[in-house]
Enzyme design. Structure first.
Site, mmCIF file in Angstrom:
data_model
loop_
_atom_site.group_PDB
_atom_site.id
_atom_site.type_symbol
_atom_site.label_atom_id
_atom_site.label_comp_id
_atom_site.label_asym_id
_atom_site.label_seq_id
_atom_site.Cartn_x
_atom_site.Cartn_y
_atom_site.Cartn_z
ATOM 1 N N THR A 56 0.839 -1.324 -0.006
ATOM 2 C CA THR A 56 -0.061 0.090 -0.018
ATOM 3 C C THR A 56 0.829 1.167 0.011
ATOM 4 O OG1 THR A 56 -1.719 -1.236 1.440
ATOM 5 C CG2 THR A 56 -1.879 1.218 1.462
ATOM 6 N N GLU B 291 -0.249 -5.813 5.910
ATOM 7 C CA GLU B 291 0.805 -5.829 5.184
ATOM 8 C C GLU B 291 1.894 -6.674 5.838
ATOM 9 O OE1 GLU B 291 1.206 -0.954 3.623
ATOM 10 O OE2 GLU B 291 2.153 -1.504 5.591
HETATM 11 C C1 5RP Z 1 1.304 2.043 4.482
HETATM 12 C C2 5RP Z 1 3.048 1.828 4.046
HETATM 13 C C3 5RP Z 1 3.578 2.373 3.273
HETATM 14 O O1 5RP Z 1 4.487 1.262 2.414
HETATM 15 C C4 5RP Z 1 4.231 3.458 3.643
HETATM 16 O O2 5RP Z 1 3.618 4.350 4.217
HETATM 17 C C5 5RP Z 1 5.264 4.207 2.533
HETATM 18 O O3 5RP Z 1 4.346 4.790 1.766
HETATM 19 P P1 5RP Z 1 4.705 5.714 0.254
HETATM 20 O O4 5RP Z 1 5.146 4.687 -0.760
HETATM 21 O O5 5RP Z 1 3.563 6.364 0.116
HETATM 22 O O6 5RP Z 1 5.866 6.628 0.832
HETATM 23 O O7 5RP Z 1 3.587 1.219 5.106
HETATM 24 O O8 5RP Z 1 0.865 1.404 5.660
#
Ligand code: 5RP
Length: 220
Positions: A28, A103
């Site tokens: 995500t 995740e």
């Molecule tokens: C979501 C996550 C994402 O992997 C993390 O926040 C990184 O996000 P982005 O690719 O938008 O920087 O752990 O729960």
């Protein structure tokens, strides 16, 4: 300063880790969104995907990729996801998008975890990014008090409910020198669903998109 191009480069490089005919796990976040976009162009290469959040499920379906339940797949060949912080030892903080529990489940059920990120995520010591902790709503204050005892400063992410119906505490001011022990210790607190440290099941490969290409780090 992170750029969209850096995230896109890391995301596109992850396609090389997707085995033909496989069911893959998809994380995500904004970096993963680039991956879904790239995957859509080669969607007939895979059978289906297991999603780590409702948001990712919507994007996968819109891209014409079948989404299946983890309970029907067995272990997955590969999981592709982003991170909020990563060390060169491939321990991570995740959960900025509040999807940490699903995740962590999909990562645990995958033979290989390929993390995609931009250079701003690489740190020597985890903890500048506040550590997300998913908690059962009625335990929120109790868990917060226990986290203070561990030296953190928990802040309730007000207005956010996870896909599992729970609350998030973001724990500030942790200097995480031993991510494996802290992950275990926080998960022992009654009322904690899980925390955003990925140290037990860290990434196997970290792809850092840069202005000129992609740096590949692997677990040693
Ligand atoms: C979501 C996550 C994402 O992997 C993390 O926040 C990184 O996000 P982005 O690719 O938008 O920087 O752990 O729960």
């Amino acid at each position: 300063m992170a750029s969209d191009d850096q995230k896109r480069r890391a995301a596109e490089a992850a396609l090389a880790y997707v085995p033909e005919g496989s069911v893959i796990g998809v994380g995500t976040g904004s970096t993963v969104n680039h991956f879904i976009h790239a995957l859509a162009q080669v969607r007939f290469k895979i059978q289906a995907a297991v999603s780590s959040s409702d948001a990712t499920t919507r994007l996968l379906k819109a891209a014409g990729i079948e989404v299946v339940d983890l309970n029907s797949t067995g272990d997955l060949e590969v999981y592709i996801d982003g991170a909020d912080e990563a060390t060169r030892q491939l321990a991570l903080i995740k959960g900025g998008g509040a999807a940490l529990t699903r995740e962590k489940i999909v990562a645990a059920a995958s033979r290989r975890f390929v993390c995609i990120a931009d250079p701003s995520k690489l740190v020597a010591v985890l903890g500048r990014f506040p550590l997300p902790v998913e908690v059962i709503p009625m335990a929120r204050s109790y868990v917060a008090r226990q986290l203070v005892k561990l030296g953190g400063q928990p802040v309730w992410r007000e207005g956010v409910t996870t896909d599992n119906g729970n609350a998030i505490l973001d724990v500030h001011h942790l200097n995480i020198l031993d991510p494996f022990s802290l992950e275990t210790e926080i998960n022992q607190i009654t009322g904690v669903v899980t925390n955003g440290l990925f140290a037990k099941r860290r990434a196997d490969v970290l792809l850092i998109g840069t202005d000129t290409g992609v740096e590949t780090l692997t677990a040693t």
